[in-house]
Scaffold this motif. Structure first.
Motif, PDB file in Angstrom:
ATOM      1  N   PRO A   1       0.811  -1.071   0.242  1.00  0.00           N
ATOM      2  CA  PRO A   1      -0.061   0.081   0.099  1.00  0.00           C
ATOM      3  C   PRO A   1       0.908   1.343  -0.012  1.00  0.00           C
ATOM      4  O   PRO A   1       1.855   1.309   0.768  1.00  0.00           O
ATOM      5  N   ASN A   2       0.491   2.277  -0.891  1.00  0.00           N
ATOM      6  CA  ASN A   2       1.135   3.549  -1.045  1.00  0.00           C
ATOM      7  C   ASN A   2       2.527   3.461  -1.085  1.00  0.00           C
ATOM      8  O   ASN A   2       3.356   4.136  -0.366  1.00  0.00           O
ATOM      9  N   GLY A   3       3.140   2.348  -1.794  1.00  0.00           N
ATOM     10  CA  GLY A   3       4.485   2.374  -2.323  1.00  0.00           C
ATOM     11  C   GLY A   3       5.150   1.583  -0.996  1.00  0.00           C
ATOM     12  O   GLY A   3       6.627   2.123  -0.962  1.00  0.00           O
ATOM     13  N   THR A   4       4.813   1.009  -0.477  1.00  0.00           N
ATOM     14  CA  THR A   4       5.598   0.336   0.683  1.00  0.00           C
ATOM     15  C   THR A   4       5.984  -1.114   0.651  1.00  0.00           C
ATOM     16  O   THR A   4       5.573  -1.530  -0.587  1.00  0.00           O
ATOM     17  N   ARG A   5       6.555  -1.867   1.364  1.00  0.00           N
ATOM     18  CA  ARG A   5       6.775  -3.257   1.509  1.00  0.00           C
ATOM     19  C   ARG A   5       6.027  -3.804   2.505  1.00  0.00           C
ATOM     20  O   ARG A   5       6.124  -3.482   3.857  1.00  0.00           O
ATOM     21  N   PHE A   6       5.379  -5.143   2.338  1.00  0.00           N
ATOM     22  CA  PHE A   6       4.746  -5.557   3.443  1.00  0.00           C
ATOM     23  C   PHE A   6       5.681  -6.365   4.419  1.00  0.00           C
ATOM     24  O   PHE A   6       6.519  -6.660   4.045  1.00  0.00           O
ATOM     25  N   THR A   7       5.300  -6.278   5.732  1.00  0.00           N
ATOM     26  CA  THR A   7       6.230  -7.253   6.659  1.00  0.00           C
ATOM     27  C   THR A   7       5.134  -7.643   8.047  1.00  0.00           C
ATOM     28  O   THR A   7       3.761  -7.317   7.675  1.00  0.00           O
ATOM     29  N   ALA A   8       5.606  -8.069   8.873  1.00  0.00           N
ATOM     30  CA  ALA A   8       4.782  -8.704   9.991  1.00  0.00           C
ATOM     31  C   ALA A   8       5.732  -8.902  11.279  1.00  0.00           C
ATOM     32  O   ALA A   8       6.661  -9.020  11.230  1.00  0.00           O
ATOM     33  N   SER A   9       4.936  -8.881  12.403  1.00  0.00           N
ATOM     34  CA  SER A   9       5.952  -8.897  13.449  1.00  0.00           C
ATOM     35  C   SER A   9       4.944  -9.528  14.723  1.00  0.00           C
ATOM     36  O   SER A   9       3.820  -9.660  14.783  1.00  0.00           O
ATOM     37  N   MET A  10       5.550  -9.702  15.892  1.00  0.00           N
ATOM     38  CA  MET A  10       5.108 -10.161  17.209  1.00  0.00           C
ATOM     39  C   MET A  10       5.926  -9.021  18.062  1.00  0.00           C
ATOM     40  O   MET A  10       7.151  -8.835  17.885  1.00  0.00           O
ATOM     41  N   ASN A  11       5.067  -8.197  18.847  1.00  0.00           N
ATOM     42  CA  ASN A  11       5.605  -7.160  19.688  1.00  0.00           C
ATOM     43  C   ASN A  11       6.635  -6.317  18.988  1.00  0.00           C
ATOM     44  O   ASN A  11       7.773  -5.911  19.314  1.00  0.00           O
ATOM     45  N   ASN A  12       6.316  -5.862  17.785  1.00  0.00           N
ATOM     46  CA  ASN A  12       6.951  -5.040  16.995  1.00  0.00           C
ATOM     47  C   ASN A  12       8.123  -5.694  16.543  1.00  0.00           C
ATOM     48  O   ASN A  12       9.214  -4.699  16.045  1.00  0.00           O
ATOM     49  N   VAL A  13       8.670  -6.676  16.700  1.00  0.00           N
ATOM     50  CA  VAL A  13       9.935  -7.393  16.161  1.00  0.00           C
ATOM     51  C   VAL A  13       9.578  -8.415  14.765  1.00  0.00           C
ATOM     52  O   VAL A  13       8.583  -9.390  15.080  1.00  0.00           O
ATOM     53  N   SER A  14      10.025  -8.029  13.768  1.00  0.00           N
ATOM     54  CA  SER A  14       9.912  -8.819  12.641  1.00  0.00           C
ATOM     55  C   SER A  14      11.184  -9.835  12.668  1.00  0.00           C
ATOM     56  O   SER A  14      12.090  -9.453  12.626  1.00  0.00           O
ATOM     57  N   PHE A  15      10.725 -11.219  12.870  1.00  0.00           N
ATOM     58  CA  PHE A  15      11.578 -12.204  12.976  1.00  0.00           C
ATOM     59  C   PHE A  15      12.201 -12.605  11.744  1.00  0.00           C
ATOM     60  O   PHE A  15      11.860 -12.659  10.537  1.00  0.00           O
ATOM     61  N   VAL A  16      13.802 -12.588  12.060  1.00  0.00           N
ATOM     62  CA  VAL A  16      14.565 -12.815  10.908  1.00  0.00           C
ATOM     63  C   VAL A  16      15.293 -14.111  11.128  1.00  0.00           C
ATOM     64  O   VAL A  16      15.911 -14.385  12.235  1.00  0.00           O
ATOM     65  N   LEU A  17      15.302 -15.234  10.440  1.00  0.00           N
ATOM     66  CA  LEU A  17      15.951 -16.254  10.324  1.00  0.00           C
ATOM     67  C   LEU A  17      17.383 -16.287  10.209  1.00  0.00           C
ATOM     68  O   LEU A  17      17.812 -15.449   9.356  1.00  0.00           O
ATOM     69  N   PRO A  18      18.231 -17.006  10.804  1.00  0.00           N
ATOM     70  CA  PRO A  18      19.536 -16.871  10.354  1.00  0.00           C
ATOM     71  C   PRO A  18      19.917 -17.886   9.240  1.00  0.00           C
ATOM     72  O   PRO A  18      18.944 -18.373   8.714  1.00  0.00           O
ATOM     73  N   SER A  19      21.271 -17.721   8.750  1.00  0.00           N
ATOM     74  CA  SER A  19      21.416 -18.419   7.435  1.00  0.00           C
ATOM     75  C   SER A  19      22.645 -19.285   7.558  1.00  0.00           C
ATOM     76  O   SER A  19      22.827 -20.190   6.908  1.00  0.00           O
ATOM     77  N   ASN A  20      23.437 -18.818   8.570  1.00  0.00           N
ATOM     78  CA  ASN A  20      24.833 -19.725   8.491  1.00  0.00           C
ATOM     79  C   ASN A  20      24.530 -20.861   9.799  1.00  0.00           C
ATOM     80  O   ASN A  20      25.509 -21.893   9.654  1.00  0.00           O
ATOM     81  N   PHE A  21      23.739 -20.909  10.776  1.00  0.00           N
ATOM     82  CA  PHE A  21      23.646 -21.977  11.712  1.00  0.00           C
ATOM     83  C   PHE A  21      22.159 -21.819  12.145  1.00  0.00           C
ATOM     84  O   PHE A  21      21.357 -20.866  12.036  1.00  0.00           O
TER      85      PHE A  21
END
Length: 582
Positions: free
Chosen positions: A394-414
């Protein structure tokens, strides 16, 4: 006073120690009749034709859906997974407690690194104290669109079901979603554009769309029944992104179980399952011998969001009907009415009818009282992105989502569990907030300043034996929605749910501490909340996430790091030798 606290702490640890001993004794006794089941899963591309089009779909052993696994309570599963596909893959055993066997849980980069193309990994775990319907699915990108199957846990050998009538036959009903495209391409395109992914082209019953779609009638699933029979249907919502209504024309359901726990039987004409949830129902062959449609379609709670509004069908066919004898298709089955797509009232009536069949052990004294907001968000378009092609939210943004305002990022090396077990620094932090960083009117008009969460790999630390309560609060950021929240490694009691903002002063009066349902996935009401409780008795790293895969892709997740307790029986097992490396 300090001495009293020390005595209390020692007594609490002793209680946990003796509880562990009792569990070990009970486990040893039950192992006398337990069996070990060995299976091979080959992940491979297979030509699958649906909706007039053939495409190479990722499958297990060339089957779509994959094989149904059947065990008894107390049995052990050993599944060797060989990856002959072009994508990384893992398999999650949805709802299995995985007591001390977190390395077998399966979510990619959480409890293991993925099985690379050409690689293999053997999952080994025991299913103890659970009976009913669970399921398994890929837990890597969107592969679970086609990589899934039922996992049925029967009572121990020689034990009947605790139903007033024993079922004559049992049928697994797996509700799914189908794209006329490669699901991996669908999610990758959405990630590139920042917009919502394309919705599915069909829903399926046991992999088949049914009579209402093009090129599908000849393969419509037929479920047999005979007059006077009582049959058990094991219904699984294995759809990727859509809660679903399910009903059968002219027949009632007696609900007897959910998420591999028995419930007090209740009667309904319609089910609603969020993705990840299972429901066991008895049906009676008490209608005129004929053919009756089973039908499923969307429950859509997010306003103005696109969704697949089609209907999938299978056929309940009486063996004594004229058509069963002639194998004819001219006798059109009776079509059931279905709720409106946005019928939240029917959903509420259904979900609040669940109560545990037996006396429960709900934690009453709480050590960790947590409050998690859940919902969507919008990130501004980065300066180095093309706004028209890469910021299609919407309005030139990118969708995201979160719990308690933290959008979870998975690691990639371990994997998170590997990093925890080997004490590898820099992979995650344990500062996930116990409460929202800012209080606001969660289901009201939310300030645009709260639409952008912080990205991070933040876990919440729990001591072994902690008694945990979590309030899960939907928000109206972007849009409110019914979120199926799944916790790995645990069952939990759903002690209350409601609409609006949770009120800590008045809403505890609604808590059911007598016979709340025991689930592994809770459908948090749209514009509402749910309260769950559990005891942190399973050490490891356990993902909690929305089971709408589009939302976990955007970051609607967190994880609990549950510490080891006292001694071997309260500690996670050592990692297997063939654990995949990143």
């Amino acid at each position: 006073m300090e001495g009293f606290d020390n005595i209390f702490a020692i007594n609490h640890r002793l209680s946990l120690f003796f509880l562990g001993l009792l569990l070990l004794l009970a486990s040893a006794l039950s192992l006398a009749n337990a069996e070990t089941h060995n299976h091979d899963f080959v992940i491979q591309a297979t030509p699958v034709k649906r909706l007039c089009k053939t495409q190479n779909s990722i499958t297990v052993n060339g089957m779509f859906p994959g094989p149904t696994l059947e065990v008894n309570n107390g049995d052990t599963l050993v599944v060797n997974v060989v990856n002959k596909a072009q994508y990384n893959v893992t398999i999650h055993w949805h709802g299995v407690r995985q007591m001390r066997t977190g390395w077998a849980d399966g979510p990619e980069f959480v409890t293991q690194c993925p099985i690379r193309p050409g690689g293999s990994y053997t999952y080994k775990f025991t299913i103890q104290g659970q009976e009913g319907t669970l399921w398994w699915h890929a837990h890597s990108s969107w592969l679970r669109a086609t990589v899934y199957g039922a996992l049925i846990v029967h009572p121990k050998e020689g034990s009947p079901y605790p139903f007033s009538k024993q079922p004559k036959r049992e049928t697994a009903i797996l509700l799914g979603e189908w794209w006329n495209a490669n699901p991996i391409d669908v999610v990758r395109e959405a990630t590139r554009t920042g917009g919502a992914p394309n919705v599915s082209d069909a829903y399926t019953v046991n992999g088949q769309p049914g009579d209402l779609y093009n090129c599908s009638s000849q393969d419509t699933v037929i479920v047999p029944i005979d007059s006077g029979e009582t049959n058990l249907l094991r219904v699984v919502n294995s759809a990727l992104n859509q809660p679903l209504f399910f009903t059968i024309a002219n027949h009632k359901f007696t609900v007897v179980g959910a998420d591999a726990s028995y419930v007090k039987p209740f009667t309904t004409s319609v089910l609603m399952l969020g993705p990840g949830q299972t429901t066991d129902v008895l049906i009676s062959g008490d209608q005129t011998p004929s053919r009756y449609y089973m039908a499923a379609r969307a429950y859509q709670s997010a306003q103005n969001a696109p969704f697949d509004n089609t209907t999938t069908t299978a056929i309940l066919e009486y063996k004594s009907s004229a058509c069963a004898a002639k194998n004819c298709s001219s006798n059109k089955p009776i079509m059931p009415p279905l709720p409106a797509y946005n019928d939240t009232a029917t959903v509420t009536t259904f979900t609040t009818s669940f109560k545990s069949a037996d006396k429960t052990l709900v934690p009453t004294d709480i050590d960790e009282s947590l409050f998690f907001t859940i919902g969507l968000g919008l990130n501004p378009c980065p300066s180095n992105f093309n706004k028209s092609s890469q910021c299609q939210g919407p309005n030139g943004t990118r969708f995201t989502a979160s719990m308690n305002n933290v959008s979870f990022v998975l690691p990639s090396n371990f994997s998170l569990l590997q990093a925890h077990h080997q004490r590898i620094q820099g992979v995650f932090t344990t500062d996930f907030p116990a409460n929202p960083p800012r209080k606001f009117d969660y289901t009201g008009n939310v300030s645009r300043s709260l639409f952008q969460p912080v990205a991070g790999t933040k876990l919440y630390n729990l001591k072994y034996g902690s008694r945990v309560q979590i309030v899960l609060q939907d928000t109206s950021i972007v849009t409110p929605e019914n979120h199926p929240i799944h916790l790995h490694g645990y069952d939990f009691y759903i002690i209350a749910q409601g609409f609006g903002n949770y009120n800590p002063r008045t809403d505890p009066s609604k808590f059911n501490l007598v016979d709340p349902p025991l689930r592994n996935t809770v459908a948090v009401p749209v514009n509402g909340w749910a309260v769950i409780r559990f005891v942190a008795d399973n050490p490891g790293v356990w993902l909690m996430h929305c089971h709408l895969d589009v939302h976990i892709t955007w970051g609607l997740a967190t994880a609990f790091l549950v510490e080891n307790g006292v001694g071997q029986l309260q500690s996670i097992e050592s990692p297997p030798e063939d654990l995949p490396l990143c």
